[in-house]
Design an enzyme around this catalytic site. Structure first.
Site, PDB file in Angstrom:
ATOM      1  N   GLY A  12       0.807  -1.222   0.000  1.00 28.54           N
ATOM      2  CA  GLY A  12       0.000   0.000   0.000  1.00 28.54           C
ATOM      3  C   GLY A  12       0.835   1.265   0.000  1.00 28.54           C
ATOM      4  O   GLY A  12       0.489   2.243  -0.676  1.00 28.54           O
ATOM      5  N   ASN A  13       1.959   1.270   0.749  1.00 30.49           N
ATOM      6  CA  ASN A  13       2.748   2.508   0.872  1.00 30.49           C
ATOM      7  C   ASN A  13       3.434   2.898  -0.435  1.00 30.49           C
ATOM      8  O   ASN A  13       3.895   4.020  -0.574  1.00 30.49           O
ATOM      9  CB  ASN A  13       3.770   2.391   2.013  1.00 30.49           C
ATOM     10  CG  ASN A  13       4.821   1.335   1.753  1.00 30.49           C
ATOM     11  OD1 ASN A  13       4.536   0.294   1.152  1.00 30.49           O
ATOM     12  ND2 ASN A  13       6.036   1.584   2.181  1.00 30.49           N
ATOM     13  N   LYS A 129     -11.203  -9.197   4.040  1.00 34.83           N
ATOM     14  CA  LYS A 129     -10.286  -8.280   3.352  1.00 34.83           C
ATOM     15  C   LYS A 129     -10.697  -6.835   3.577  1.00 34.83           C
ATOM     16  O   LYS A 129     -11.760  -6.398   3.112  1.00 34.83           O
ATOM     17  CB  LYS A 129     -10.297  -8.605   1.854  1.00 34.83           C
ATOM     18  CG  LYS A 129      -9.337  -7.768   1.039  1.00 34.83           C
ATOM     19  CD  LYS A 129      -7.937  -8.282   1.171  1.00 34.83           C
ATOM     20  CE  LYS A 129      -6.911  -7.398   0.568  1.00 34.83           C
ATOM     21  NZ  LYS A 129      -5.589  -7.609   1.138  1.00 34.83           N
TER      22      LYS A 129
HETATM   23  N1  LIG Z   1       5.868  -9.988  12.379  1.00 42.51           N
HETATM   24  C1  LIG Z   1       5.867  -8.875  11.669  1.00 42.51           C
HETATM   25  N2  LIG Z   1       7.002  -8.437  11.070  1.00 42.51           N
HETATM   26  C2  LIG Z   1       7.007  -7.291  10.357  1.00 42.51           C
HETATM   27  N3  LIG Z   1       5.905  -6.523  10.150  1.00 42.51           N
HETATM   28  C3  LIG Z   1       4.729  -6.923  10.705  1.00 42.51           C
HETATM   29  C4  LIG Z   1       4.668  -8.102  11.486  1.00 42.51           C
HETATM   30  N4  LIG Z   1       3.382  -8.253  11.904  1.00 42.51           N
HETATM   31  C5  LIG Z   1       2.697  -7.206  11.421  1.00 42.51           C
HETATM   32  N5  LIG Z   1       3.491  -6.408  10.679  1.00 42.51           N
HETATM   33  C6  LIG Z   1       2.993  -5.191  10.007  1.00 42.51           C
HETATM   34  O1  LIG Z   1       2.506  -5.619   8.735  1.00 42.51           O
HETATM   35  C7  LIG Z   1       2.672  -4.525   7.810  1.00 42.51           C
HETATM   36  C8  LIG Z   1       2.529  -5.050   6.383  1.00 42.51           C
HETATM   37  O2  LIG Z   1       1.174  -5.319   6.134  1.00 42.51           O
HETATM   38  P1  LIG Z   1       0.249  -4.320   5.295  1.00 42.51           P
HETATM   39  O3  LIG Z   1       0.501  -2.905   5.690  1.00 42.51           O
HETATM   40  O4  LIG Z   1      -1.141  -4.837   5.405  1.00 42.51           O
HETATM   41  O5  LIG Z   1       0.803  -4.645   3.859  1.00 42.51           O
HETATM   42  P2  LIG Z   1       0.962  -3.865   2.476  1.00 42.51           P
HETATM   43  O6  LIG Z   1       2.341  -3.253   2.493  1.00 42.51           O
HETATM   44  O7  LIG Z   1       0.841  -4.948   1.459  1.00 42.51           O
HETATM   45  O8  LIG Z   1      -0.114  -2.830   2.350  1.00 42.51           O
HETATM   46  C9  LIG Z   1       4.043  -4.006   8.176  1.00 42.51           C
HETATM   47  O9  LIG Z   1       4.264  -2.696   7.723  1.00 42.51           O
HETATM   48  C10 LIG Z   1       4.024  -4.097   9.711  1.00 42.51           C
HETATM   49  O10 LIG Z   1       3.548  -2.903  10.269  1.00 42.51           O
HETATM   50  N1  LIG Z   2      -5.982  -6.575  -3.084  1.00 39.47           N
HETATM   51  C1  LIG Z   2      -5.097  -6.324  -2.080  1.00 39.47           C
HETATM   52  O1  LIG Z   2      -4.461  -7.238  -1.515  1.00 39.47           O
HETATM   53  O2  LIG Z   2      -4.963  -4.991  -1.738  1.00 39.47           O
HETATM   54  P1  LIG Z   2      -4.126  -4.383  -0.527  1.00 39.47           P
HETATM   55  O3  LIG Z   2      -2.730  -4.916  -0.649  1.00 39.47           O
HETATM   56  O4  LIG Z   2      -4.185  -2.891  -0.740  1.00 39.47           O
HETATM   57  O5  LIG Z   2      -4.788  -4.829   0.735  1.00 39.47           O
END
Ligand SMILES: Nc1ncnc2c1ncn2[C@@H]1O[C@H](COP(=O)(O)OP(=O)(O)O)[C@@H](O)[C@H]1O
Ligand SMILES: NC(=O)OP(=O)(O)O
Length: 320
Positions: A12-13, A129
């Site tokens: 997402g970031n 989700k």
């Molecule tokens: N065990 C872990 N090790 C590292 N990060 C973790 C852990 N558990 C949770 N996280 C969190 O999960 C986040 C990644 O998930 P998310 O933000 O949903 O993913 P995305 O980058 O695909 O949007 C990390 O930035 C961190 O804050």
């Molecule tokens: N489709 C999906 O996994 O989107 P995000 O990574 O933004 O949750």
């Protein structure tokens, strides 16, 4: 020497950090493109995938707000297709701009990707989700009562609408994606985890869900026989005891070790757990394959084995 082929899943970031305007998301993608073009300069073929949780949720809200007989709201699978087109278009512009700056000519193309799911997947009975904006608990309760939609708390960050997230079974366009890569194109595909479709006697039909982009990227990496799956997110490594004084980063790790940490409850559901599970699923099919989980800034270092969490079947080879 055979060129390396990698699937890079953007977290997402890489697209949005707070500001949901088109301008801000395009600025974020330009920064992302600078890191991705480094791979091209190193002679690595890339297939880019990305999430769509915030974007598809917002598209759905826009549809509901404008819903009328003359302008009917579109269903979730169609909103997913819209999010693929929108983010793919932004990403193509960003990649073209950075490639041009560096004097590289490569075609960049987005493939609208359909991903087959099983209509009996138990995920349809249990929405998990998170999509769209964050709300307070009170706001979420009010919206849930008014619309009948389900909201859940999202990893300590607030309340969000949740929708079913079935597992990908097949990627309809995987052969064409691979052919485009073999011809030298940079391909953006399985955006938002792909558009969920089910097989029927009449052909493929869309179904309302949002597939996890890490699982869809894993499936694509497997089907195009990629050398590596790179899952980029906001942290440099996967940690055990994450956010505790005892936290420890994982660097080279085998599938067996990682499975033991899953059993120990080290990875948050809905954030790090799907990434770790996708990492295992890709790496366990072949000892030559690796999955890397790291941040955008460290991605290239990580493919050279110098940073990130690197998951392999038997442990990474010792670098000379
Ligand atoms: N065990 C872990 N090790 C590292 N990060 C973790 C852990 N558990 C949770 N996280 C969190 O999960 C986040 C990644 O998930 P998310 O933000 O949903 O993913 P995305 O980058 O695909 O949007 C990390 O930035 C961190 O804050
Ligand atoms: N489709 C999906 O996994 O989107 P995000 O990574 O933004 O949750």
């Amino acid at each position: 020497m055979k060129k390396q082929k990698v699937v890079i899943a953007l977290g997402g970031n890489a697209i949005q950090s707070g500001d949901a305007t088109a301008e801000a998301q395009q600025r974020a993608l330009e920064k992302t493109a600078r890191q991705l073009v480094d791979f091209i300069e190193k002679g690595i073929d890339i297939i880019i995938s990305h999430g769509n949780g915030p974007q598809v949720g917002n598209i759905l809200l826009q549809q509901a707000a404008a819903d009328s007989v003359k302008n009917p709201a579109m269903p979730l699978d169609t909103c997913g297709a819209m999010s693929q087109g929108m983010i793919g278009y932004w990403m193509q512009n960003a990649m073209d701009k950075v490639l041009k700056e560096r004097g590289i000519f490569r075609n960049v193309v987005t493939v609208v990707t359909r991903v087959v799911v099983d209509q009996n997947d138990p995920a349809f009975l249990n929405p998990t989700k998170p999509i769209g904006p964050f709300y307070s608990k009170a706001e979420a309760q009010k919206m849930s009562e008014a619309t009948g939609t389900v909201f859940k708390e999202d990893a300590g960050r607030g309340w969000r609408r949740v929708v079913p997230s079935p597992k990908p079974v097949n990627i309809q366009e995987h052969s064409v994606i691979n052919a485009l890569v073999e011809q030298g194109s940079i391909v953006i595909s399985v955006g938002g985890g792909g558009i969920p479709v089910v097989e029927t006697e009449e052909g493929l039909v869309g179904i309302e869900a949002v597939i996890d982009k890490d699982f869809a990227s894993q499936k694509l990496a497997e089907l195009v026989d990629a050398d590596a799956l790179i899952i980029l997110t906001a942290v440099d490594n996967v940690y055990i005891d994450f956010n505790k004084p005892t936290q420890k980063k994982l660097e080279d790790i085998t599938i067996e070790e990682l499975k033991a940490y899953i059993k120990g409850g080290h990875f948050a559901e809905g954030s790090m757990l799907p990434k770790v599970e996708a990492a295992i699923q890709f790496a366990e099919t072949n000892p030559e394959r690796k999955t890397i989980i790291t941040s955008l800034d460290l991605a290239l270092n990580a493919i050279e084995g110098k940073s990130g969490t690197v998951v392999t079947l038997k442990g990474a080879p010792v670098l000379s």
